[in-house]
Design a protein around this motif. Structure first.
Motif: not given
Length: 494
Positions: A111-119
């Motif tokens: 699991a991970f995330a992008l800086p814009t809030g996409r999980l």
């Protein structure tokens, strides 16, 4: 994958493409919240400009989908995840306006995330959670990395890494090798620091409690991740590529982290507080695809079956198989032998024998070329020797497609006998067999009076170590014996 829907690529090329992805994805918030604002199409209103952060995030979103099998559409699961994320966001400190969850079609656990809030969360990870608080702890941890601006703290190092890769490519005069250096260095930077992991853990426990979830869900799920890693490593089930994408390669799990989240939860209250709805979560994941994507074929123990191509073969005794996007990879239990199966298309003026004679393993001279038949189809076998490995090769022509087997043995041991067993097992599937090769799924079953781990594990006869797998999926300790009558449990079935 091995079907005609996807083009075959070299193992080296696929490895580089995949390894370059996690470093760009495992990032925290860069502090630019304007990328979260939706485009404004109203009359007289000015649409916000697309920021560099948003543009990069959109590009990485597409890369991520390509590397992890695309988006996995599961409306019931998505609804639960959306609800969890909304609750966590409302309970947060308001640093992020919104989060968006994407389920990835991959058996890899991450699991991970992008800086814009996409999980992002893989279906492989979803299968391990046993209640809403456990999966909420995963979402809260990744949200913690975003809101704590961990990526901003590493921005300078990421730029430094890109420079290292560029210099390596120029010096080596080898774009492929330069890319390997760049991918390797970026992957090492993709791992959050020990301090950052502990900080995200602390944020997640507090967020769970504020959102009304059981804060002890974090410790339970961390323990499950540890057991999952031990289960796969002991069975040699994952290729090196898959292990690099595993969550414990990018989110190191230690007893200290478990102890830390338990201590943080105890500061909030004693066990038993907060929501941990097992029923809701188990209902949502009933029918979740498990293991390999059926488009890549299915693995049943040592057997590989591809209903689209109507082919099947079996790996040698003691091997574990893994179906990947464009190949099948296998390793022996001791790691001394490795198997690869893939396919290519011959050039119009190329014969099967000339293709094998030309060699397809860099630095290995092909010898002992013999024509034969495998599964009733024209075939060629050969062998070769590298510096540290002995190779047995086989190519089977079915129409315009050529199926390739490579069996490598470390040292001077000739893998001729196990290769013979593999090619003797290669065959075409009947229509009935092709239809019967159904994908595996997570199934939810209720325990009856007198049921035990062993009795329910018997319902998974084609899974390696079924009792261990059942305990792993359901968060049960090794000494678990009798099960609770009426309680629902996860198994793997068709």
């Amino acid at each position: 994958m091995l079907t005609s829907r996807r083009a075959s690529v070299t193992r080296r090329g696929r490895r580089l493409a995949i390894l370059a992805v996690p470093a760009l994805l495992l990032v925290g918030c860069l502090g630019d919240q304007s990328a979260l604002l939706p485009p404004n199409a109203g009359d007289g209103e000015i649409a916000p400009r697309i920021t560099p952060v948003q543009r990069a995030a959109d590009s990485e979103h597409q890369r991520l989908l390509a590397a992890f099998g695309g988006e996995y559409r599961a409306p019931r699961i998505k609804a639960v995840l959306d609800d969890i994320v909304q609750r966590l966001a409302k309970a947060g400190d308001g640093q992020m306006a919104a989060f968006e969850v994407t389920i990835l079609n991959s058996p890899v656990v991450n699991a991970f995330a992008l800086p814009t809030g996409r999980l992002y969360v893989t279906r492989g990870l979803l299968a391990l959670a046993n209640d809403t608080s456990e999966i909420a702890s995963v979402m809260a941890h990744e949200i913690g990395h975003v809101t704590a601006q961990h990526a901003a703290q590493r921005a300078e190092k990421e730029a430094e890494s890109a420079l290292v890769g560029q210099v390596a490519s120029q010096i080596l005069k080898d774009p492929g090798q330069g890319a390997a250096v760049q991918a390797g260095s970026k992957l090492s930077l993709a791992r959050f620091s020990r301090q950052q992991e502990f900080e995200a853990d602390k944020i997640s426990v507090a967020s769970l409690a504020r959102a009304g979830y059981d804060p002890y869900g974090a410790s339970r799920f961390l323990a499950t991740l540890g057991r999952s890693s031990a289960f796969r490593n002991s069975g040699q089930e994952q290729s090196a590529e898959a292990k690099r994408l595993d969550i414990l390669a990018t989110h190191p799990q230690t007893p200290e982290r478990i102890a830390a989240v338990v201590a943080a939860a105890r500061q909030i209250g004693a066990p038993g507080l907060g929501e941990h709805e097992a029923g809701r979560w188990l209902t949502a994941i009933d029918g979740l695809a498990y293991g390999d994507d059926p488009r890549d074929g299915v693995v049943r123990g040592r057997r590989y079956l591809n209903s689209a191509l109507r082919i099947a073969f079996a790996a040698p005794e003691g091997f574990g198989l893994e179906a990947a996007q464009d190949m099948v990879i296998g390793t022996s239990a001791n790691g001394a032998q490795a198997l690869r199966f893939d396919s290519v298309t011959l050039k119009p003026d190329q014969t099967l024998q000339s293709y094998v004679a030309a060699g397809w393993i860099e630095g290995v001279e092909t010898k002992g070329i013999e024509t034969t038949q495998i599964g009733g189809q024209p075939a060629v076998t050969a062998y070769g020797r590298g510096t540290d490995w002995m190779f047995r090769l086989a190519a089977v022509q079915v129409g315009e497609r050529v199926y390739r087997f490579i069996l490598a043995a470390r040292g001077t041991n000739d893998p001729e006998r196990p290769m013979r067993a593999i090619i003797e097992s290669f065959r075409s599937l009947s229509s009935a067999e092709a239809q019967a090769a159904k994908p595996l799924q997570i199934r939810i079953v209720a325990a009856a009076a007198g049921d035990s781990v062993a009795s329910i594990a018997e319902r998974m006869p084609e899974q390696d170590r079924p009792a261990e797998l059942f305990r792993l999926l359901n968060g049960l300790d090794r000494d678990a014996g009798a099960l609770t009558a009426g309680q629902r449990y996860k198994i793997v079935g068709e």
